[in-house]
Structure formats: structure tokens, C-alpha cells
Design a protein around this motif. Structure first.
Motif, PDB file in Angstrom:
ATOM      1  N   VAL A  32     -34.026 -58.228 -48.143  1.00  0.00           N
ATOM      2  CA  VAL A  32     -32.864 -57.409 -48.492  1.00  0.00           C
ATOM      3  C   VAL A  32     -32.871 -57.085 -49.974  1.00  0.00           C
ATOM      4  O   VAL A  32     -32.597 -55.959 -50.378  1.00  0.00           O
ATOM      5  N   TYR A  33     -33.251 -58.065 -50.804  1.00  0.00           N
ATOM      6  CA  TYR A  33     -33.285 -57.766 -52.234  1.00  0.00           C
ATOM      7  C   TYR A  33     -34.393 -56.774 -52.552  1.00  0.00           C
ATOM      8  O   TYR A  33     -34.199 -55.831 -53.310  1.00  0.00           O
ATOM      9  N   GLY A  34     -35.562 -57.006 -51.951  1.00  0.00           N
ATOM     10  CA  GLY A  34     -36.708 -56.164 -52.269  1.00  0.00           C
ATOM     11  C   GLY A  34     -36.495 -54.717 -51.845  1.00  0.00           C
ATOM     12  O   GLY A  34     -36.902 -53.799 -52.539  1.00  0.00           O
ATOM     13  N   VAL A  35     -35.864 -54.506 -50.692  1.00  0.00           N
ATOM     14  CA  VAL A  35     -35.721 -53.143 -50.188  1.00  0.00           C
ATOM     15  C   VAL A  35     -34.509 -52.462 -50.803  1.00  0.00           C
ATOM     16  O   VAL A  35     -34.593 -51.339 -51.286  1.00  0.00           O
ATOM     17  N   GLY A  36     -33.371 -53.134 -50.770  1.00  0.00           N
ATOM     18  CA  GLY A  36     -32.145 -52.465 -51.194  1.00  0.00           C
ATOM     19  C   GLY A  36     -31.672 -52.829 -52.584  1.00  0.00           C
ATOM     20  O   GLY A  36     -30.731 -52.240 -53.088  1.00  0.00           O
ATOM     21  N   GLY A  37     -32.302 -53.829 -53.206  1.00  0.00           N
ATOM     22  CA  GLY A  37     -31.808 -54.296 -54.493  1.00  0.00           C
ATOM     23  C   GLY A  37     -30.451 -54.953 -54.370  1.00  0.00           C
ATOM     24  O   GLY A  37     -29.657 -54.965 -55.301  1.00  0.00           O
ATOM     25  N   VAL A  38     -30.176 -55.523 -53.185  1.00  0.00           N
ATOM     26  CA  VAL A  38     -28.862 -56.116 -52.922  1.00  0.00           C
ATOM     27  C   VAL A  38     -28.994 -57.635 -52.915  1.00  0.00           C
ATOM     28  O   VAL A  38     -29.794 -58.189 -52.165  1.00  0.00           O
ATOM     29  N   LEU A  39     -28.218 -58.302 -53.775  1.00  0.00           N
ATOM     30  CA  LEU A  39     -28.162 -59.766 -53.710  1.00  0.00           C
ATOM     31  C   LEU A  39     -27.067 -60.116 -52.707  1.00  0.00           C
ATOM     32  O   LEU A  39     -25.891 -60.099 -53.025  1.00  0.00           O
ATOM     33  N   ASN A  40     -27.481 -60.414 -51.486  1.00  0.00           N
ATOM     34  CA  ASN A  40     -26.506 -60.598 -50.409  1.00  0.00           C
ATOM     35  C   ASN A  40     -25.926 -62.005 -50.429  1.00  0.00           C
ATOM     36  O   ASN A  40     -26.532 -62.950 -49.953  1.00  0.00           O
ATOM     37  N   ILE A 178     -39.591 -48.859 -44.326  1.00  0.00           N
ATOM     38  CA  ILE A 178     -38.926 -49.910 -45.104  1.00  0.00           C
ATOM     39  C   ILE A 178     -39.641 -50.092 -46.434  1.00  0.00           C
ATOM     40  O   ILE A 178     -39.018 -50.154 -47.499  1.00  0.00           O
ATOM     41  N   ARG A 179     -40.990 -50.123 -46.370  1.00  0.00           N
ATOM     42  CA  ARG A 179     -41.745 -50.280 -47.621  1.00  0.00           C
ATOM     43  C   ARG A 179     -41.547 -49.083 -48.538  1.00  0.00           C
ATOM     44  O   ARG A 179     -41.481 -49.213 -49.756  1.00  0.00           O
ATOM     45  N   ALA A 180     -41.430 -47.915 -47.922  1.00  0.00           N
ATOM     46  CA  ALA A 180     -41.230 -46.705 -48.732  1.00  0.00           C
ATOM     47  C   ALA A 180     -39.901 -46.772 -49.472  1.00  0.00           C
ATOM     48  O   ALA A 180     -39.825 -46.469 -50.667  1.00  0.00           O
ATOM     49  N   VAL A 181     -38.848 -47.215 -48.772  1.00  0.00           N
ATOM     50  CA  VAL A 181     -37.534 -47.326 -49.420  1.00  0.00           C
ATOM     51  C   VAL A 181     -37.588 -48.362 -50.533  1.00  0.00           C
ATOM     52  O   VAL A 181     -36.996 -48.184 -51.598  1.00  0.00           O
ATOM     53  N   ALA A 182     -38.328 -49.456 -50.281  1.00  0.00           N
ATOM     54  CA  ALA A 182     -38.432 -50.492 -51.301  1.00  0.00           C
ATOM     55  C   ALA A 182     -39.083 -49.946 -52.554  1.00  0.00           C
ATOM     56  O   ALA A 182     -38.714 -50.301 -53.673  1.00  0.00           O
ATOM     57  N   GLN A 183     -40.095 -49.074 -52.368  1.00  0.00           N
ATOM     58  CA  GLN A 183     -40.808 -48.548 -53.540  1.00  0.00           C
ATOM     59  C   GLN A 183     -39.948 -47.570 -54.325  1.00  0.00           C
ATOM     60  O   GLN A 183     -39.829 -47.677 -55.537  1.00  0.00           O
ATOM     61  N   ASP A 184     -39.373 -46.599 -53.631  1.00  0.00           N
ATOM     62  CA  ASP A 184     -38.580 -45.588 -54.325  1.00  0.00           C
ATOM     63  C   ASP A 184     -37.595 -44.974 -53.346  1.00  0.00           C
ATOM     64  O   ASP A 184     -37.969 -44.201 -52.473  1.00  0.00           O
ATOM     65  N   GLU A 185     -36.338 -45.344 -53.522  1.00  0.00           N
ATOM     66  CA  GLU A 185     -35.316 -44.914 -52.581  1.00  0.00           C
ATOM     67  C   GLU A 185     -35.178 -43.390 -52.549  1.00  0.00           C
ATOM     68  O   GLU A 185     -35.111 -42.778 -51.488  1.00  0.00           O
ATOM     69  N   GLU A 186     -35.183 -42.812 -53.745  1.00  0.00           N
ATOM     70  CA  GLU A 186     -34.940 -41.372 -53.841  1.00  0.00           C
ATOM     71  C   GLU A 186     -36.079 -40.588 -53.202  1.00  0.00           C
ATOM     72  O   GLU A 186     -35.857 -39.680 -52.398  1.00  0.00           O
ATOM     73  N   ALA A 187     -37.300 -40.962 -53.566  1.00  0.00           N
ATOM     74  CA  ALA A 187     -38.466 -40.271 -53.009  1.00  0.00           C
ATOM     75  C   ALA A 187     -38.501 -40.430 -51.499  1.00  0.00           C
ATOM     76  O   ALA A 187     -38.822 -39.484 -50.774  1.00  0.00           O
ATOM     77  N   ALA A 188     -38.141 -41.627 -51.014  1.00  0.00           N
ATOM     78  CA  ALA A 188     -38.155 -41.873 -49.575  1.00  0.00           C
ATOM     79  C   ALA A 188     -37.173 -40.952 -48.870  1.00  0.00           C
ATOM     80  O   ALA A 188     -37.481 -40.381 -47.816  1.00  0.00           O
ATOM     81  N   SER A 189     -35.982 -40.787 -49.461  1.00  0.00           N
ATOM     82  CA  SER A 189     -34.993 -39.937 -48.794  1.00  0.00           C
ATOM     83  C   SER A 189     -35.448 -38.479 -48.843  1.00  0.00           C
ATOM     84  O   SER A 189     -35.141 -37.698 -47.946  1.00  0.00           O
ATOM     85  N   LEU A 190     -36.215 -38.103 -49.876  1.00  0.00           N
ATOM     86  CA  LEU A 190     -36.746 -36.736 -49.933  1.00  0.00           C
ATOM     87  C   LEU A 190     -37.805 -36.503 -48.864  1.00  0.00           C
ATOM     88  O   LEU A 190     -38.024 -35.381 -48.428  1.00  0.00           O
ATOM     89  N   MET A 191     -38.469 -37.603 -48.438  1.00  0.00           N
ATOM     90  CA  MET A 191     -39.481 -37.484 -47.390  1.00  0.00           C
ATOM     91  C   MET A 191     -38.856 -37.499 -45.998  1.00  0.00           C
ATOM     92  O   MET A 191     -39.556 -37.607 -44.997  1.00  0.00           O
ATOM     93  N   GLY A 192     -37.541 -37.465 -45.940  1.00  0.00           N
ATOM     94  CA  GLY A 192     -36.876 -37.412 -44.641  1.00  0.00           C
ATOM     95  C   GLY A 192     -36.571 -38.756 -44.041  1.00  0.00           C
ATOM     96  O   GLY A 192     -36.315 -38.870 -42.851  1.00  0.00           O
TER      97      GLY A 192
END
Lengths: 299, 366
Positions: A32-40, A178-192
């Protein structure tokens, strides 16, 4: 000092069991931290959801007839895991998603949720200790240390689940996103890629991992409403040790941490075993802040 | 030619300017309200609730200063609270330990006045701020948060440790460590709860004024620069290291002060003050009011303490019906807390200021 072979065996056996449980917990936390940057902060609350549902179904069926114990445990397991998945999705969609812009906001709202869960369990079940028997009875000896079949089950289950999770993240298409979001959230959302959906899945995976850990660990330990905080702290500690956001790091870190604790418990002093993990964390943070397997860049 | 004016005339002109602003008037109304409280509430228990609110406000403001203005988020602020509390309680109860060279035993000077103990406690917390600040410079973001959290847990375990408690008692003849902590019997701030209330109110006002003035000073600008862009600040030739340590020390001083007042108010301390719970109290209270607004901590503490107290009162009325209701009060409290955090993202203070300003202008006929 004479080192007995029994003591070494005890460290290995108990350390491995603890390490397995911690590995499952830290894996989800780190994901969760790695992908979303969220300390749950509600990670311990997820553990409690499954633990208490498992306990509830066991007691319901146990009161009907002692022969139905196994059925009750199985139903408790399934219901507990499904429920924890829904709770995790709820935490993300209702609490984390609206506050995602501020890190402190996420930390506080998940902390408040963990507090809420503790109080809810206090109201429903009371503050007393609860326990559930082993799934499989019986034990054998290794150098006069009793090894329950349940311990073997824990090790096998953990190995399978950790391998499955790793395969899921590294081999499947969903894992790729999931790995794509972890790397770059913005770029991942641009890739659909629907980032919110991926993060919901991540939290659900983390919740199910915590749930499995709960089912495996409840028979060894007891459950109390405040058990969630210890779970959270241990996950924190391990993830710092292994490297924030590194999955293999958190698994290795879990075992190092567990062996360190059991070693201190048996060879030095049980009192010190409460402090040593935190000293390890501070030394680790100062010497190598990114952890053993952490990525190079630090935000 | 500001320098030629005397300090008092500069202060009075600043004060008159401030009183003409909306914020100044609102603050004054709140202060007058707090001063009038003892007219309505006189018993020690209910005044104690107000005292607890003020202690929490100082504590949360010190966290807000560090996190909101310098950008150093600490999850272990209870370190300062605990140290300040322990030192204050120890000095109030036993005094300073000294070694008698003739018989090689340790003796104590005897109880010190509360204000000496309070400031010594705060100074010790400043020293702790220095000790934490130096390694904390290497850490950023979540790593700093985790490091401070771990440090508070170490202190919690150390103060809980039975072997250390036995050793301390054998050497010094006093109880410091162990699960009971230090209990205070003598030397309250004042036997009259109303005087105690006003003393703590005064300390709270001074702390808030000091913290707000620090954030408005030249150093405050540098703190904000460090928060917004650390690399850029360093590149501008500013000693970031020095200012970060100074920020930790300032925050430690006020948190230590809050810890001392905490110990005086609750008549003692135990290792529980080092628990992460208290660190999170500071964060929750500051976030309720609004981060990076020192006075938001005051509003946050007020809401936090009084919602809890309100729910307690309601449940105690119905406690004859269902004795298990005490957990329901905490449950309701946590739900309200979640709603507040979820729907007032930038804190209640900013929201309230926006909406109150219109009402205020209307009242004054502007």
C-alpha cells in the motif's frame, strides 16, 4: 555461557513462525505504501476484522455442537476474508481517496478509523481476551521443542501466499498496472489505467493478506481489541527495516526482525526484546534510511 | 525609523493595529470568554476539563509549529510531553539529586517550587529536541515520522522497565522508573482551582503569542522556506541544519511546558505519557483546527475535549440503563472525529473564519 541446541532450535522454530506472520502483514503494508504512498494506520484494524469474525463463527458453531468446530472455522475464514476485503475497499474509497492530497490527512483519518474499530469491538465483544483452538491438532518434537502441526501449516501457507502475491504483482496484467501506478501515478492514468481502482485493489490485497495472517496467528496468540496497535507498529518497524515500498525487502525484513526478537527473548532478556526492534529501526534510519532493499530515490 | 521608537510604543501601535483586524477582535472575544468561565464554573472537576483543554492546546500548537511551519512531521511528540512531565514531577516531589561525598550516597534537595520545576522540565525537553534534531536532519518525510515514533517507543519501554526501576530506587532512594511513574502529593500549582485555571490560561496565552510571533519573525520566514523548498533554501546560502535544530528546540520547549502542566494537573506521570496515543492526540487536535495555523490548535483542542466531555455527560445520564455505554461514548467520539477530519479537510478554523467574518461584519454594521 553454554549454548544449548534446544535454545537454538527454539529460536529457529518460534522465529520462523513469527517471521511468517510478520511477512504477511508487512507485505500488505509495504504494498500500500509503495503503490499509493499511503501510510495505512488502519492496518491493524484490518487484522482485527478477520480475527474477530473468525472467532465469532467458531464460537457460534462450537455452541451448537463441538463436532461442528471445523465447519465453523471454515465459514469464519471465508466470511472473514470477504469482509476484510470490503472493509479495505471502504477505507480507500470513503476515507483515503478524498484526503489523498495531504499525507497528514490520510494518516489521521486512518488512525481515527483504527480507533473506531477498536471501540466497535469493545462494544460488541468486550475487552476480554479471546482465543480460538488450532485448526489441526497434534505436535511432534524437534530437540524437545514441541512443534505443532499448526506451525507447519503456517509456514506452508505463508510460502504459498507470498509466492502467489509476488507472481500476481510481477506476472499478471493487473499486477503490471499496479506496478505502473507505483512508478508514476500521473503517467499511469494517462495510459488509461484507473488509478483509484488500482489503489482500491491494492488495499484489498493488503487487507486479505492481513486477514490470512489473522487466521493463522489467532490460534497461537490471543485476540484483544487493542491488538491492532502492536500489529501496526511491528509492520511499521519491518517495513522501515526492509525498505519502504519494497516487497522482497519487507519479507526478508520480517524474518530478520522476528529472529532478532526471539533471539533476544531466549538468550538475553525478555524485557529487552521490546526495545531492541526500535533501536534497530533508529540505527537503520540513521545509517541507511532507505532500508535493506529500498529503492535509491527518497522523496 | 522604527528602531528609534521605544519598545512599549511599538508594541502598543502593533496592538492597536491588531485590535482593528477581524482576527484580533475574535481572539479578544475568545480570551474574554475564557476569563469569564470561572464565574460560571467553579468546581475543581469542571475547571479541570478546561485546564486539560489548555494543556492539549499548547501541546498541539507545538506540534503544529514543527509540522505546519517547518515541515518536519513528527509522530513521536509524546517524547517531549513525557520528558517535560517526568522532570517537572520529579523536581516537584523530590528536588535535585546530589551526591554526598562523605558517605557516597545520593540525597535530594527537597521539593522545588512548581514554576522552577516547570521551566527545568521545558529546558530538558529543549535538550532532547537538540538530541533528536541532529539525527533527524538526515531523515525526511515518512522516515522522520517513523524515526520519532520509534524513539518515543524506546523511551516508553525504558521508563516501564522493572530492572531499571529497581536499580534507580536502590541508588537514589526515589521512584522514577517503573509502571507507577512519579505520583505527586504536595505542591499543587495552587490549592484554589480558579487561580490554577488563570495561571495555566496565562501560560497558554504566552505560548500562543510566542509561537505566532516566531512564525512571523525573520526566522519564521526561513522556517517556511525550509518547508516549501529545502534544496532551494540551502542553495540561497542559508544554514538549513541550524534552523531545523532550532525549530526542534522551540517545539520541544513548548511541548515540554505542556508536559509539565500535564503532570501538575493530573497529579503525576506514568510511562503511558510516552505512548503513541499522545503523539496522535497532538496530530488530531492540530489537524482538527487546521495545520499551519497555530491558533487552530486552540480551537481543535476545544472541540476535541468538549465533544468527548459532552458525549461522556450524555452517556452518564443513561448509564443506569446500560452499563456498557462507556464504550459507546468512545465509539461515537471516534465516528465524530472521522467525520470532522473527512469533511473539514483544511481544518475547522479556516472554515469558521470564512463564515464568521460575514456575520461579524454584519454585527458591526460594516
Amino acid at each position: 555461557m553454554i549454548i544449548l541446541i534446544e535454545d537454538i532450535t527454539a529460536v529457529l522454530v518460534y522465529g520462523s513462525i513469527q517471521g511468517c506472520i510478520y511477512a504477511l502483514l508487512a507485505l500488505g503494508f509495504s504494498l500500500v505504501y509503495g503503490v499509493g504512498g499511503v501510510l495505512n494506520q488502519a492496518h491493524g484494524a484490518l487484522y482485527l476484522v478477520t480475527a474477530y469474525l473468525y472467532y465469532t463463527f467458531y464460537t457460534i458453531f462450537h455452541e451448537i455442537s463441538a463436532e461442528l468446530d471445523f465447519v465453523g472455522m471454515m465459514i469464519g475464514m471465508i466470511v472473514g476474508l470477504i469482509a476484510v476485503a470490503f472493509v479495505a475497499a471502504f477505507i480507500y474509497l470513503a476515507l483515503i481517496k478524498p484526503l489523498k492530497q495531504s499525507h497528514v490527512g490520510v494518516v489521521i483519518v486512518t488512525f481515527a478509523f483504527a480507533f473506531f474499530m477498536e471501540q466497535l469491538i469493545n462494544v460488541i465483544f468486550g475487552v476480554e481476551y479471546q482465543s480460538v483452538p488450532f485448526l489441526i491438532d497434534g505436535y511432534f518434537y524437534i530437540f524437545s521443542i514441541p512443534v505443532y502441526y499448526h506451525y507447519v501449516l503456517i509456514i506452508i501457507a505463508t510460502v504459498i501466499i507470498v509466492i502467489l502475491t509476488m507472481l500476481f504483482i510481477n506476472r499478471t496484467k493487473l499486477g503490471k498496472s499496479i506496478r505502473a501506478v507505483a512508478q508514476d501515478e500521473e503517467a499511469a492514468s494517462l495510459m488509461g489505467i484507473n488509478v483509484d481502482r488500482i489503489l482500491t485493489y491494492t488495499l484489498v490485497i493488503s487487507g486479505v493478506l492481513a486477514g490470512v495472517a489473522a487466521i493463522l496467528y489467532v490460534p497461537i496468540d490471543v485476540i484483544t481489541p487493542h491488538a491492532g496497535w502492536a500489529i501496526l507498529l511491528n509492520s511499521f518497524a519491518i517495513v522501515v527495516l526492509g525498505g519502504l515500498g519494497s516487497l522482497s525487502g519487507s519479507v526478508v525484513g520480517a524474518f530478520i526482525y522476528a529472529y532478532a526478537i526471539t533471539f533476544t527473548n531466549i538468550f538475553i532478556d525478555p524485557i529487552l526484546s521490546a526495545i531492541i526492534p526500535f533501536i534497530v529501526i533508529i540505527v537503520m534510519l540513521i545509517v541507511r534510511p532507505r532500508g535493506i532493499f529500498g529503492k535509491k530515490e527518497i522523496k | 525609523m522604527v528602531g528609534k521608537k521605544s519598545l512599549t510604543s511599538r508594541f502598543s501601535s502593533y496592538f492597536i493595529d491588531w485590535i482593528h483586524t477581524f482576527k484580533g477582535q475574535l481572539t479578544l472575544v475568545c480570551l474574554v470568554g475564557l476569563c469569564l468561565i470561572p464565574l460560571v464554573v467553579q468546581d475543581a472537576y469542571n475547571l479541570g476539563i478546561f485546564v486539560w483543554f489548555m494543556v492539549l492546546a499548547i501541546f498541539a500548537a507545538s506540534w503544529d509549529f514543527l509540522a505546519g511551519f517547518v515541515g518536519q512531521v513528527s509522530f513521536g511528540h509524546a517524547i517531549f510531553l513525557g520528558l517535560g512531565g517526568y522532570v517537572t514531577a520529579y523536581l516537584v516531589r523530590y528536588g535535585i539529586p546530589y551526591l554526598d561525598w562523605d558517605d557516597g550516597l545520593w540525597y535530594h534537595t527537597g521539593p522545588l517550587p512548581w514554576w522552577v520545576s516547570l521551566f527545568t522540565g521545558a529546558i530538558i525537553a529543549v535538550v532532547m529536541g537538540l538530541i533528536i534534531g541532529v539525527p533527524a536532519l538526515r531523515l525526511r518525510g515518512p522516515y522522520l515520522a517513523l524515526g520519532t515514533l520509534a524513539m518515543s517507543l524506546i523511551l516508553y519501554q525504558v521508563f516501564l522497565m522493572g530492572t531499571l526501576a529497581d536499580w534507580w530506587e536502590a541508588t537514589f532512594g526515589t521512584k522514577l522508573f517503573g509502571s507507577n511513574g512519579v505520583t505527586l502529593i504536595g505542591n499543587p500549582i495552587s490549592t484554589n482551582p480558579i487561580i490554577e485555571y488563570f495561571i495555566i490560561l496565562l501560560i497558554m496565552c504566552i505560548s500562543f503569542i510566542a509561537l505566532i510571533q516566531i512564525t512571523k519573525s525573520k526566522a519564521g520566514t526561513l522556517f517556511k522556506a525550509i518547508r516549501d523548498d529545502e534544496t532551494g533554501t540551502r542553495a540561497s546560502g542559508i544554514n538549513v541544519t541550524k534552523y531545523k535544530v532550532i525549530a526542534f528546540m522551540i517545539s520541544g520547549f513548548f511541548a515540554g511546558l505542556a508536559g509539565g502542566l500535564f503532570a501538575m494537573h493530573f497529579r503525576g506521570v506514568n510511562p503511558g505519557v510516552y505512548q503513541p496515543l499522545y503523539s496522535f492526540y497532538a496530530i488530531i487536535v492540530a489537524a482538527l483546527g487546521g495545520i499551519a495555523t497555530i491558533s487552530g490548535a486552540g480551537l481543535g483542542a476545544f472541540i476535541f475535549v468538549f465533544i468527548g466531555e459532552l458525549i461522556n455527560t450524555i452517556t452518564s445520564i443513561f448509564s443506569g440503563v446500560a452499563p456498557n455505554l462507556v464504550y459507546f461514548s468512545l465509539l461515537t467520539f471516534s465516528i465524530i472525529l472521522i467525520c470532522f477530519i473527512r469533511f473539514f479537510e483544511h481544518g475547522i478554523l479556516n472554515w469558521a473564519l470564512e463564515h464568521l467574518k460575514d456575520a461579524w461584519d454584519f454585527l458591526l454594521g460594516r
